[in-house]
Design an enzyme around this catalytic site. Structure first.
Site, PDB file in Angstrom:
ATOM      1  N   THR A   1       0.850  -1.189   0.000  1.00 53.14           N
ATOM      2  CA  THR A   1       0.000   0.000   0.000  1.00 53.14           C
ATOM      3  C   THR A   1       0.887   1.240   0.000  1.00 53.14           C
ATOM      4  O   THR A   1       1.969   1.248   0.578  1.00 53.14           O
ATOM      5  CB  THR A   1      -0.937   0.032   1.216  1.00 53.14           C
ATOM      6  OG1 THR A   1      -0.184   0.195   2.424  1.00 53.14           O
ATOM      7  CG2 THR A   1      -1.768  -1.246   1.302  1.00 53.14           C
ATOM      8  N   GLY A   2       0.424   2.284  -0.658  1.00 57.28           N
ATOM      9  CA  GLY A   2       1.253   3.478  -0.785  1.00 57.28           C
ATOM     10  C   GLY A   2       2.531   3.168  -1.540  1.00 57.28           C
ATOM     11  O   GLY A   2       3.627   3.561  -1.133  1.00 57.28           O
ATOM     12  N   GLY A   3       2.396   2.486  -2.658  1.00 52.49           N
ATOM     13  CA  GLY A   3       3.577   1.986  -3.373  1.00 52.49           C
ATOM     14  C   GLY A   3       4.022   2.810  -4.552  1.00 52.49           C
ATOM     15  O   GLY A   3       4.831   2.338  -5.356  1.00 52.49           O
ATOM     16  N   THR A   4       3.524   4.042  -4.677  1.00 51.68           N
ATOM     17  CA  THR A   4       3.840   4.814  -5.887  1.00 51.68           C
ATOM     18  C   THR A   4       5.050   5.729  -5.727  1.00 51.68           C
ATOM     19  O   THR A   4       5.592   6.203  -6.725  1.00 51.68           O
ATOM     20  CB  THR A   4       2.632   5.668  -6.315  1.00 51.68           C
ATOM     21  OG1 THR A   4       2.313   6.607  -5.271  1.00 51.68           O
ATOM     22  CG2 THR A   4       1.421   4.798  -6.611  1.00 51.68           C
TER      23      THR A   4
ATOM     24  N   GLY B   1       8.541   6.984  -2.808  1.00 50.05           N
ATOM     25  CA  GLY B   1       9.276   6.800  -1.563  1.00 50.05           C
ATOM     26  C   GLY B   1       9.578   5.355  -1.212  1.00 50.05           C
ATOM     27  O   GLY B   1       9.984   4.539  -2.055  1.00 50.05           O
ATOM     28  N   ILE B   2       9.377   5.015   0.060  1.00 51.27           N
ATOM     29  CA  ILE B   2       9.694   3.679   0.559  1.00 51.27           C
ATOM     30  C   ILE B   2       8.853   2.619  -0.146  1.00 51.27           C
ATOM     31  O   ILE B   2       9.341   1.527  -0.455  1.00 51.27           O
ATOM     32  CB  ILE B   2       9.485   3.618   2.084  1.00 51.27           C
ATOM     33  CG1 ILE B   2      10.530   4.489   2.794  1.00 51.27           C
ATOM     34  CG2 ILE B   2       9.567   2.183   2.595  1.00 51.27           C
ATOM     35  CD1 ILE B   2      10.279   4.668   4.283  1.00 51.27           C
ATOM     36  N   GLY B   3       7.590   2.925  -0.412  1.00 50.84           N
ATOM     37  CA  GLY B   3       6.728   1.958  -1.087  1.00 50.84           C
ATOM     38  C   GLY B   3       7.220   1.604  -2.472  1.00 50.84           C
ATOM     39  O   GLY B   3       7.270   0.424  -2.858  1.00 50.84           O
TER      40      GLY B   3
ATOM     41  N   SER C   1       7.392   3.845  12.751  1.00 52.92           N
ATOM     42  CA  SER C   1       8.283   5.011  12.740  1.00 52.92           C
ATOM     43  C   SER C   1       9.049   5.106  14.040  1.00 52.92           C
ATOM     44  O   SER C   1       8.563   4.678  15.099  1.00 52.92           O
ATOM     45  CB  SER C   1       7.465   6.301  12.548  1.00 52.92           C
ATOM     46  OG  SER C   1       8.289   7.440  12.692  1.00 52.92           O
TER      47      SER C   1
ATOM     48  N   TYR D   1       0.735  11.878  14.877  1.00 44.55           N
ATOM     49  CA  TYR D   1       1.516  10.984  14.011  1.00 44.55           C
ATOM     50  C   TYR D   1       2.190   9.903  14.840  1.00 44.55           C
ATOM     51  O   TYR D   1       2.101   8.706  14.533  1.00 44.55           O
ATOM     52  CB  TYR D   1       2.553  11.785  13.233  1.00 44.55           C
ATOM     53  CG  TYR D   1       3.463  10.942  12.377  1.00 44.55           C
ATOM     54  CD1 TYR D   1       2.981  10.270  11.254  1.00 44.55           C
ATOM     55  CD2 TYR D   1       4.816  10.806  12.692  1.00 44.55           C
ATOM     56  CE1 TYR D   1       3.813   9.492  10.472  1.00 44.55           C
ATOM     57  CE2 TYR D   1       5.658  10.027  11.908  1.00 44.55           C
ATOM     58  CZ  TYR D   1       5.153   9.371  10.797  1.00 44.55           C
ATOM     59  OH  TYR D   1       5.983   8.597  10.020  1.00 44.55           O
TER      60      TYR D   1
END
Length: 249
Positions: free
Chosen positions: A12-15, A17-19, A137, A150
């Site tokens: 998820t969130g793979g577009t 940065g880390i993803g 985090s 956060y």
């Protein structure tokens, strides 16, 4: 190496940065990969960067209903799932007096509620064995000003890695967590700060890292490959801090 050969993975969130870096590492290690995102531009750029064999899905991590739809899509495309990397998240940094209910709810929904219900929705489709890796985090460990919500969301995810490990290991599902320190990704550019403000924030954060620098996404991705692979078969409910020593001061 092909440590993930034949494994079916969802990031998820793979577009960005880390993803995105993790998707690239997974592909190099032989996995079949699906990624999610919400920004149409980064969905297109990720598809170009990763190639036509990667399944690119538009899905809002904060929407519980969309998690159920995502699970159905993964089942239809992959049948079962071997690896889930929960990475989608937002950073909203504000002093206590500036928080409102809408902002609070948004952070909780993206960073914790959506991931929780995605795991639930995917539960029937996990292979045995399977691996879930949660991106938490260093902020779950340190008292950095202006990160109250956060940090709380990441601490909640870290707790989930421990509690669901005990609950799901009998089904062959391992949960582990990576907890990055400051990493050079587009995430900081989404804080709504000017360029000068971003430079000031970055300098302040970097001064707190004993290693003297920000990490890079590839360094985190390599740790995620380990947890996703059979090499980590005995790692259950573990956390790996990758923070340049920030959590130790």
């Amino acid at each position: 190496m092909e440590r993930l050969k034949g494994k079916r993975a969802l990031i998820t969130g793979g577009t960005t940065g880390i993803g995105l870096a993790t998707a690239q590492e997974f592909l190099r290690e032989g996995a079949r990969v699906a990624i999610t995102g919400t920004n149409p531009e980064t969905l297109v750029s990720a598809r170009s960067a990763l190639g036509k064999d990667v399944l690119v899905i538009s899905s809002d991590a904060s929407d519980v209903g969309e998690q159920a739809e995502l699970a159905k899509t993964i089942h239809n495309e992959f049948d079962q799932l071997d690896v889930l990397f929960i990475n989608a998240g937002i950073v909203d940094m504000r002093p206590l007096e500036q928080w409102d209910e809408a902002g609070f709810d948004r952070s909780i929904s993206v960073n914790f509620k959506g991931p929780f219900f995605l795991i639930q929705a995917l539960l029937p489709w996990f292979a045995d064995p399977a691996s879930i890796v949660l991106n938490t985090s260093v902020n779950a460990h340190i008292g950095m000003p202006n990160t109250s919500i956060y940090g709380a969301t990441k601490a909640a995810l870290l707790s989930l890695a421990r509690t669901l490990s005990g609950e799901l290991i009998s089904r062959g599902i391992r949960l582990n967590a990576v907890s990055p320190g400051p990493v050079t990704t587009p995430l900081y550019g989404k804080l709504g700060l000017t360029e000068d403000q971003l430079k000031s924030v970055a300098a302040s954060i970097q001064s707190q890292v004993p290693a003297g620098r920000f990490g890079n996404a590839a360094e985190i991705a390599k740790a995620i490959v380990f947890f996703a692979s059979d090499e980590a078969a005995y790692a259950v409910g573990s956390e790996l801090l990758i923070d340049g020593g920030m959590g130790n001061i």
